[in-house]
Structure formats: structure tokens, C-alpha cells
Design a protein around this motif. Structure first.
Motif, PDB file in Angstrom:
ATOM      1  N   SER A 110       1.054   4.249  -2.805  1.00 30.95           N
ATOM      2  CA  SER A 110       0.884   5.644  -2.393  1.00 30.95           C
ATOM      3  C   SER A 110       2.047   6.498  -2.884  1.00 30.95           C
ATOM      4  O   SER A 110       1.857   7.603  -3.410  1.00 30.95           O
ATOM      5  CB  SER A 110       0.778   5.725  -0.870  1.00 30.95           C
ATOM      6  OG  SER A 110       0.755   7.059  -0.433  1.00 30.95           O
TER       7      SER A 110
ATOM      8  N   HIS B 128      -5.544   3.782   0.415  1.00 31.00           N
ATOM      9  CA  HIS B 128      -6.171   2.654   1.117  1.00 31.00           C
ATOM     10  C   HIS B 128      -7.617   2.488   0.669  1.00 31.00           C
ATOM     11  O   HIS B 128      -8.085   1.367   0.402  1.00 31.00           O
ATOM     12  CB  HIS B 128      -6.092   2.885   2.628  1.00 31.00           C
ATOM     13  CG  HIS B 128      -6.659   1.761   3.432  1.00 31.00           C
ATOM     14  ND1 HIS B 128      -7.995   1.695   3.781  1.00 31.00           N
ATOM     15  CD2 HIS B 128      -6.072   0.643   3.938  1.00 31.00           C
ATOM     16  CE1 HIS B 128      -8.213   0.592   4.469  1.00 31.00           C
ATOM     17  NE2 HIS B 128      -7.059  -0.059   4.586  1.00 31.00           N
ATOM     18  N   ARG B 129      -8.347   3.592   0.555  1.00 25.86           N
ATOM     19  CA  ARG B 129      -9.755   3.524   0.168  1.00 25.86           C
ATOM     20  C   ARG B 129      -9.910   3.049  -1.272  1.00 25.86           C
ATOM     21  O   ARG B 129     -10.723   2.158  -1.563  1.00 25.86           O
ATOM     22  CB  ARG B 129     -10.401   4.905   0.340  1.00 25.86           C
ATOM     23  CG  ARG B 129     -11.840   4.987  -0.161  1.00 25.86           C
ATOM     24  CD  ARG B 129     -12.456   6.318   0.191  1.00 25.86           C
ATOM     25  NE  ARG B 129     -11.707   7.443  -0.357  1.00 25.86           N
ATOM     26  CZ  ARG B 129     -11.834   7.871  -1.617  1.00 25.86           C
ATOM     27  NH1 ARG B 129     -12.663   7.253  -2.453  1.00 25.86           N
ATOM     28  NH2 ARG B 129     -11.134   8.910  -2.035  1.00 25.86           N
TER      29      ARG B 129
ATOM     30  N   LEU C 284       0.835  -1.197   0.000  1.00 27.73           N
ATOM     31  CA  LEU C 284       0.000   0.000   0.000  1.00 27.73           C
ATOM     32  C   LEU C 284       0.873   1.252   0.000  1.00 27.73           C
ATOM     33  O   LEU C 284       0.590   2.230  -0.705  1.00 27.73           O
ATOM     34  CB  LEU C 284      -0.921  -0.014   1.220  1.00 27.73           C
ATOM     35  CG  LEU C 284      -2.182   0.841   1.151  1.00 27.73           C
ATOM     36  CD1 LEU C 284      -3.094   0.358   0.032  1.00 27.73           C
ATOM     37  CD2 LEU C 284      -2.923   0.792   2.498  1.00 27.73           C
TER      38      LEU C 284
ATOM     39  N   THR D 144      -4.229   7.468   3.077  1.00 27.53           N
ATOM     40  CA  THR D 144      -5.643   7.180   3.380  1.00 27.53           C
ATOM     41  C   THR D 144      -6.463   7.055   2.091  1.00 27.53           C
ATOM     42  O   THR D 144      -7.320   6.174   1.967  1.00 27.53           O
ATOM     43  CB  THR D 144      -6.236   8.291   4.258  1.00 27.53           C
ATOM     44  OG1 THR D 144      -5.994   9.571   3.640  1.00 27.53           O
ATOM     45  CG2 THR D 144      -5.607   8.276   5.639  1.00 27.53           C
TER      46      THR D 144
END
Length: 273
Positions: free
Chosen positions: A36, A47-48, A32, A44
Motif C-alpha cells: 500500500s 487488500h482487494r 499488505l 482497502t
């Protein structure tokens, strides 16, 4: 090879596509944090969006928490009409090409300024190559690429000739004028030979595949070890395969015999000699 961080796109769809775009043959598994960093998205947000892509099946998460491209994308990609029609028509002939060499037999199409490989059949002991199904390689340095570029729209040709023409080995055609002459020869001869242009130990012979309007829609090739191989022995086999695929696709030029073939005619009652 690590990629520099990008400026995050504004739209949600562009962000989702941007996440998928960071995966490659060199980086098939990413955490992740990796995603990013490569996309420039906040953790965040990453992640979504990764969660949504995973839920749909575009991404899969392994036991170590890393992500990879999911099978759902392969299902969707396999529906691309250009890929399906050409590949299904070509597969028996690609198999025959493989049988002739037990090395690599490949089918590729043009996409932008690159080659995309739709199919490859390889022997267990085949020479190591960079190409793979779904992979991309440059037009100017591959056999199938030279064929596709030689028959591409003039604007595509000029864009590629303006460069930069990356040099992958000492045999890579990286000079615009030499490439222009090479493309003219490909159009004249009906085949291309790429000898050690990306990997010095590899030789490729390719020929054009034509569609129902006689435009070149794909290229087929064999890829063999350069050492000890005489390309002239492979040219007729590759051209015959390309012609067979073209005939299945409805190419008018593939329905008649080549000019070099003479058809003998006999008078009624006269036995052939």
C-alpha cells in the motif's frame, strides 16, 4: 533500499501491474501495508487487488502474512517467444561455457536500456555476482551489455550515451566518449571485456549471438574472478559458443568459416601433408 510512494494510477489494470512492480530482488517479500505504501493505493484497495492477484496465482502469501511473486507469473513469463527460442537454442553452448570455467556462464538479451538475463549456469564456488536469471543490469557496465549496446539501434545508443551513466566502481565506463570508443571496438573485435565495472573483483568476456537475419539478438558471456585471469584465453571459447548458438538460430554469417580460418584443398589422389 526503500522506494518512494507513487501516485496511484487510474485504471485497474495499471494498479494491478503497479502492485507487481513493487516486488524486486531487494524486496521479494512485502506485507499488505508495504504494498500500500509503495504503490500509494489505499489499504482497502490494496487488500482487494492483492486478493485478486493471489487468487489467480500471480502472488503467494506465506505463513507470516507476507506476499511474494507466485509461480503462475513464472509460467506465463516462460512462454515469451524470444526467451524460449533463444534460451533453448543456447543452453547446450552455455553448458559448455560453464564446463570451461566452472564459474558463471550467462545468456542475456536487450530490453529497453537494460540487460535481461535469460540463463545462468554457475559453479558451487563461483565468484559472487549481481546478475540472476530474470534480473536486469545496465548496458554500459556489463560485458553482455556492451555487446548488446554496440549492436543496438542508433537511437538506443544515443539515449544511453546521453546518460546518466552510473559509476559502480572506479573502472566503470561512465564517460560518453570513452563508451563510444569502447562500443566501436566491440563491433570491430567481435567481443567485449568488462573488467571490474560493477564488482571490482569480477571479469566478464562476452560475444554477440545473431539470429536468422544476422542481427544481434542476444549475448553470451563467462564471468570469472578478475584476479589471476587472462581474458585473452577466454575470448576464443566465448566467441565459439556465440557462433554455435548463432548457427542453430540460422544466422547466415555463422554458416561459413571465419575469415581467419584457412581451408586446405588437395588435388584428387594427393594425400594431405
Amino acid at each position: 533500499m526503500s522506494r518512494p510512494a507513487r501516485t496511484p494510477p487510474n485504471s485497474v489494470s495499471a494498479r494491478l501491474l503497479g502492485i507487481l512492480d513493487v516486488f524486486s530482488a531487494d524486496t521479494p517479500l512485502l506485507t499488505l501495508s508495504d504494498i500500500s505504501r509503495h504503490t500509494g493505493l489505499a489499504l482497502t484497495t490494496t487488500h482487494r487487488l492483492v486478493g485478486e492477484l493471489t487468487g489467480w496465482g500471480a502472488l503467494e502469501r506465506d505463513a507470516d502474512g507476507r506476499y511474494r511473486i507466485g509461480l503462475r507469473l513464472w509460467e506465463v513469463g516462460s512462454l515469451a517467444p524470444r526467451s524460449v527460442t533463444i534460451r533453448d537454442s543456447a543452453l547446450p553452448f552455455v553448458e559448455d561455457l560453464y564446463s570451461a570455467t566452472h564459474q558463471h556462464a550467462q545468456l542475456a538479451v536487450l530490453d529497453g536500456h537494460e540487460v535481461v538475463y535469460l540463463e545462468r549456469i554457475s559453479g558451487r564456488d563461483a565468484v559472487k555476482v549481481s546478475s540472476r536469471i530474470g534480473g536486469r543490469l545496465p548496458l554500459h557496465a556489463t560485458g553482455v551489455g556492451l555487446v548488446l549496446l554496440a549492436h543496438a539501434d542508433s537511437q538506443v545508443q544515443e539515449d544511453v550515451l546521453r546518460g546518466p551513466l552510473t559509476r559502480y566502481s572506479r573502472r566503470t565506463i561512465a564517460e560518453p566518449e570513452l563508451l563510444r570508443v569502447t562500443l566501436a571496438a566491440v563491433r570491430r573485435d567481435g567481443f567485449a571485456v568488462s573488467d571490474g565495472q560493477i564488482e571490482p573483483h569480477v571479469l566478464s568476456v562476452a560475444a554477440p549471438v545473431r539470429g536468422a537475419d544476422d542481427e544481434v539478438v542476444a549475448a553470451v558471456s563467462v564471468v570469472v574472478p578478475a584476479e589471476g585471469t587472462e581474458s585473452r584465453l577466454l575470448i576464443p571459447v566465448v566467441r565459439a559458443a556465440a557462433r554455435g548458438i548463432s548457427r542453430v538460430l540460422g544466422a547466415p554469417s555463422a554458416r561459413s568459416l571465419p575469415r581467419s580460418v584457412r581451408r586446405e584443398r588437395h588435388a584428387p589422389g594427393q594425400a594431405p601433408r
